[in-house]
Design an enzyme around this catalytic site. Structure first.
Site, PDB file in Angstrom:
ATOM      1  N   SER A  52       0.861  -5.338   4.791  1.00 12.97           N
ATOM      2  CA  SER A  52       1.513  -4.303   5.500  1.00 12.97           C
ATOM      3  C   SER A  52       0.685  -2.922   5.555  1.00 12.97           C
ATOM      4  O   SER A  52      -0.361  -2.593   4.587  1.00 12.97           O
ATOM      5  CB  SER A  52       2.888  -3.852   4.313  1.00 12.97           C
ATOM      6  N   ASP A  53       1.162  -2.017   6.238  1.00 13.55           N
ATOM      7  CA  ASP A  53       0.556  -0.714   6.407  1.00 13.55           C
ATOM      8  C   ASP A  53       1.212   0.041   4.901  1.00 13.55           C
ATOM      9  O   ASP A  53       2.007  -0.648   4.520  1.00 13.55           O
ATOM     10  CB  ASP A  53       0.957   0.122   7.398  1.00 13.55           C
ATOM     11  N   TRP A  54       0.534   0.690   4.491  1.00 14.35           N
ATOM     12  CA  TRP A  54       0.772   1.467   3.314  1.00 14.35           C
ATOM     13  C   TRP A  54       2.366   2.173   3.146  1.00 14.35           C
ATOM     14  O   TRP A  54       2.645   3.030   3.604  1.00 14.35           O
ATOM     15  CB  TRP A  54      -0.198   2.430   2.815  1.00 14.35           C
ATOM     16  N   GLY A  55       3.436   1.526   2.576  1.00 12.90           N
ATOM     17  CA  GLY A  55       4.330   1.718   2.434  1.00 12.90           C
ATOM     18  C   GLY A  55       5.403   1.452   3.703  1.00 12.90           C
ATOM     19  O   GLY A  55       6.405   2.166   3.781  1.00 12.90           O
ATOM     20  N   ALA A  56       5.013   0.368   4.298  1.00  7.39           N
ATOM     21  CA  ALA A  56       5.732   0.135   5.573  1.00  7.39           C
ATOM     22  C   ALA A  56       6.782  -1.106   5.473  1.00  7.39           C
ATOM     23  O   ALA A  56       7.253  -1.422   6.668  1.00  7.39           O
ATOM     24  CB  ALA A  56       4.589  -0.342   6.842  1.00  7.39           C
TER      25      ALA A  56
END
Ligand code: BGC
Length: 725
Positions: free
Chosen positions: A262-266
């Site tokens: 995932s992108d960071w916090g996505a």
């Protein structure tokens, strides 16, 4: 933590030692990787599996020490191993982490040289491995849809074919070092404004022809090991857990067998992440300070309860762990074998950075052959512009690099000069939030330029810091540029300096186009330098004084005005009510400018040289499977050695659907001595002629006449021929 440390854990667990491949027994050695993974999975508890599918610190996902499985360690990317942030988010300034700062993505692509993509990836892979990283979070390949996107500098091009060709070498260069590349951000993360909430609406044809091909090439040709899901939504669903994009297109159609990070916090939903393809959830909640309890992530403890209560089948978790383990085996993170030590800040890395920068810089304009300057004739040089002395590597957001050193343009130009030359440096403008034209600084610059026999003005964008700049960070993550006008009163400065000394050379730094309409007619020589990395100043100096002949070409159209570009003329930007419609469809970049006959400032593929090239004898021959073999002879007709990018564009002469006036379908970079010529031979496969038919939901070649154009840019076509297919 070193791999050796983990070995201690596995001694107590004999079977794991065998599975991980440390055994010398012949029958165990013959297990396939998938069989080894089966065995590992059978030994793992549910809790251990779940620990592997979410973060355990800012840049690691969980380990299973008793089975000898270390944490998976990641780092940004994409143009140098990121400043060290350790387990939390405390940046280290320790010199042991100072890295090779390579030219940014858009500069790499401006070389149009796939071999340099490999060289770039190799540097990254070696440095990542040396620093104990298993995954490098790059390349970034989102299509440059609007000149305003704050992250265009990290990406490659507006053209999917060019992206596809440049991405493969980068990935292989990284992965040949036993480090996983992570192609990002999948998909349609083409603006930073509202990136966490906006939903992108585009037609299937637009997806297939423009936004997907780079990722497809990364998977199918580059064999990329990991991929990062984007922050934004696509057709209403978050990209990081997307049933269609990830499960159907990426994993089923393209056969991607690596891990989706995932992108960071996505990640926004446990069930969606589990079902729709996210394999590892990364991130941290910066607003709350570093998250300590990563079990609270969507893909953390909740997953354990869901499996235990029978809501979720454990096989879903097994598939994610399997994908991670598969890449760990491939990169020799587990399973034994010599992964290699990697290397850091070597002279070889620095010379790769220089070579890429030299081929990346684009000569946009050179009226009256003002460039190159003759250094023997120069006695008094004015160097102007805050960007001449500004170091850029540390800015831009997650791609920040603590560079081992960074040669600024000022230093690089000074190095080229003989000792007795007088150099006057004036800043010309002030890099500060909302700064206006500064009359004193302009006056100082104008005086220096007037007196000088060589005047060089280095200006452009900067990598600002979003936290300091409150929305005006220019080439930086999480914000877009407010418009295409140069900030800080640079237009006023450039106009005044050109008036005082019309022979001033303008060097523009940055991730993309600027509105030049106020002064471009007055400027004789203009270079677009991108962000050329730690050796960038040297490359700029060498090009200005003719030690290097420029060979870079634009990877994006430079519009005259922002309103001329398709996303702003007929598409939407940044969208309304959290939806952005890509109404321009496939007419992105030059496809739009050329089809709709809009005059650009500088065309896609444009880039001048200090020598001249003649194109002759274009020939087309039909090959197998509806391919066409194109041959064209290129001759260096000037008196300097130089490099040319021969570009092949295809036009469908009769079509049942609207097709672009021309599309890049082949290119080759060639270096020729004065008088030398070479036959360029490129095979255009069937893909070069097809379009995506939305009714049939498949690629179609409509029989008929196609025009093949060979040119030095999309607007400088030198040879044309038709062929019937
Ligand atoms: C960026 C990613 C980056 C990640 C980790 C995110 O904000 O969008 O490109 O890899 O942070 O730093």
């Amino acid at each position: 933590m070193s791999r050796k440390f983990f070995i201690h854990f596995i001694i107590s667990f004999g079977s794991a030692v065998l599975i991980l491949g440390c055994s010398q027994t012949p029958e165990k050695k013959s297990l396939t990787t998938e069989q080894k993974i089966d065995s590992l999975l059978s030994l793992m508890t549910l809790e251990e599996k779940v620990s592997m599918i979410h973060a355990s610190s800012s840049f690691t996902s969980g380990a299973v020490p008793r089975l000898g499985i270390p944490e998976w360690t990641m780092s940004d990317g994409p143009h140098g191993v990121r400043k060290e942030h350790g387990r939390g988010w405390v940046g280290s300034e320790s010199p042991e982490y100072f890295a090779t700062y390579l030219p940014v993505g858009v500069s790499l692509a401006s070389t149009w040289n796939p071999e340099l993509g490999y060289a770039f990836g190799k540097v990254l892979g070696e440095e990542a491995k040396y620093r104990g990283k298993d995954v490098i979070l790059g390349p970034g390949i989102n299509i440059l849809r609007t000149p305003l996107n704050g992250r265009n500098f990290e990406y490659l091009s507006e053209d999917p074919y060019l992206v596809s060709k440049m991405v493969v070498g980068y990935i292989q260069g990284v992965q040949d070092q036993n480090v996983a590349a992570c192609v990002k951000h999948y998909l349609a993360n083409n603006q930073e404004t509202d990136r966490n909430t906006v939903s992108v609406e585009m037609s299937e044809r637009t997806l297939r022809e423009i936004y997907l091909p780079g990722f497809a090439a990364a998977v199918k040709e580059g064999g990329v090991y990991t991929l990062m899901g984007a922050y934004n939504k696509f057709r209403g669903q978050y990209c990081t857990h997307h049933e269609y994009l990830i499960n159907k297109v990426l994993k089923e159609e393209l056969g991607f067998d690596g891990a989706v990070i995932s992108d960071w916090g996505a990640v926004h939903s446990t069930m969606e992440a589990l079902k729709f393809g996210t394999d590892v959830e990364m991130g941290t909640d910066l607003s709350q300070g570093p998250v300590k309890d990563y079990g609270k992530f969507f893909m953390g403890d909740t997953v354990i309860s869901l499996v235990k209560s029978g809501v979720v089948n454990e096989s879903l978790i097994d598939d994610k762990v399997r994908r991670i383990l598969r890449i760990m085996y491939r990169t020799k993170v587990i399973g034994g074998g010599d992964r290699g030590a990697g290397s850091f800040n070597t002279l070889e890395h620095q010379s790769a950075a220089l070579k890429i920068a030299e081929e990346a810089i684009v000569l946009l304009k050179n009226e009256g052959n003002l460039l190159p300057l003759n250094k023997s004739a120069v006695k008094n040089v004015a160097i102007i512009g805050a960007n001449a002395s500004r170091k850029q590597g540390g800015g831009g957001g997650s791609s920040q690099v603590n560079a081992k050193y960074e040669i600024t343009p000022l230093q690089g130009i000074e190095k080229m000069l003989f000792e007795n030359v007088q150099v006057t440096y004036s800043e010309g403008y002030e890099v500060a939030k909302d700064s206006k034209p500064n009359a004193d600084k302009i006056k100082e610059a104008v005086e220096a330029a007037r007196k000088a026999d060589a005047s060089i003005l280095v200006c452009g964008w900067i990598h600002g810091y979003t936290d300091l700049w409150e929305g005006n960070a220019y080439d930086a993550e999480s914000v877009d540029k407010p418009n295409m006008f140069l900030p800080f009163g640079q237009d006023e400065l450039i106009s005044a300096v050109l008036k005082a000394n019309p022979n001033t050379v303008i060097v523009i730094m940055g991730g993309g186009p600027v509105d030049m309409t106020k002064w471009i007619d007055k400027a004789k020589a203009v270079l677009f330098a991108g962000y050329p990395g730690m050796e960038g100043g040297n490359a700029i100096g060498k090009i200005i004084f003719g030690e290097v002949n420029p060979s870079g070409k634009l990877t994006m159209t430079f519009p005259k005005k922002l309103e001329d570009s398709p996303a702003h003329a007929i598409g939407e930007y940044p969208g309304k009510d959290n939806v952005v419609h890509y109404n321009e469809g496939i007419m992105v970049g030059y496809r739009y400018f050329d089809t709709k006959k809009v005059e650009p400032q500088f065309a896609f593929g444009h880039g001048l040289s200090y020598t001249t090239f003649l194109y002759e004898n274009l020939q087309l021959t039909k090959g197998d499977n509806q391919s066409v073999v194109v041959t064209v002879t290129v001759r260096n007709t000037g008196n300097r050695a130089g490099g040319e990018v021969v570009q092949l564009y295809v036009k469908d002469m009769e079509s049942s659907v609207e097709r672009p006036a021309q599309e890049l379908k082949g290119f080759q970079k060639v270096f020729l001595q004065p008088g030398e010529s070479k036959d360029i031979i490129v095979t255009l496969g069937v893909d070069a002629f097809r379009f995506f038919d939305e009714k049939k939901m498949e690629w179609v070649l409509e029989p008929g006449k196609f025009q093949i154009m060979a040119g030095s840019s999309s607007r400088d076509i030198r040879q044309t021929k038709d062929i019937e297919l």
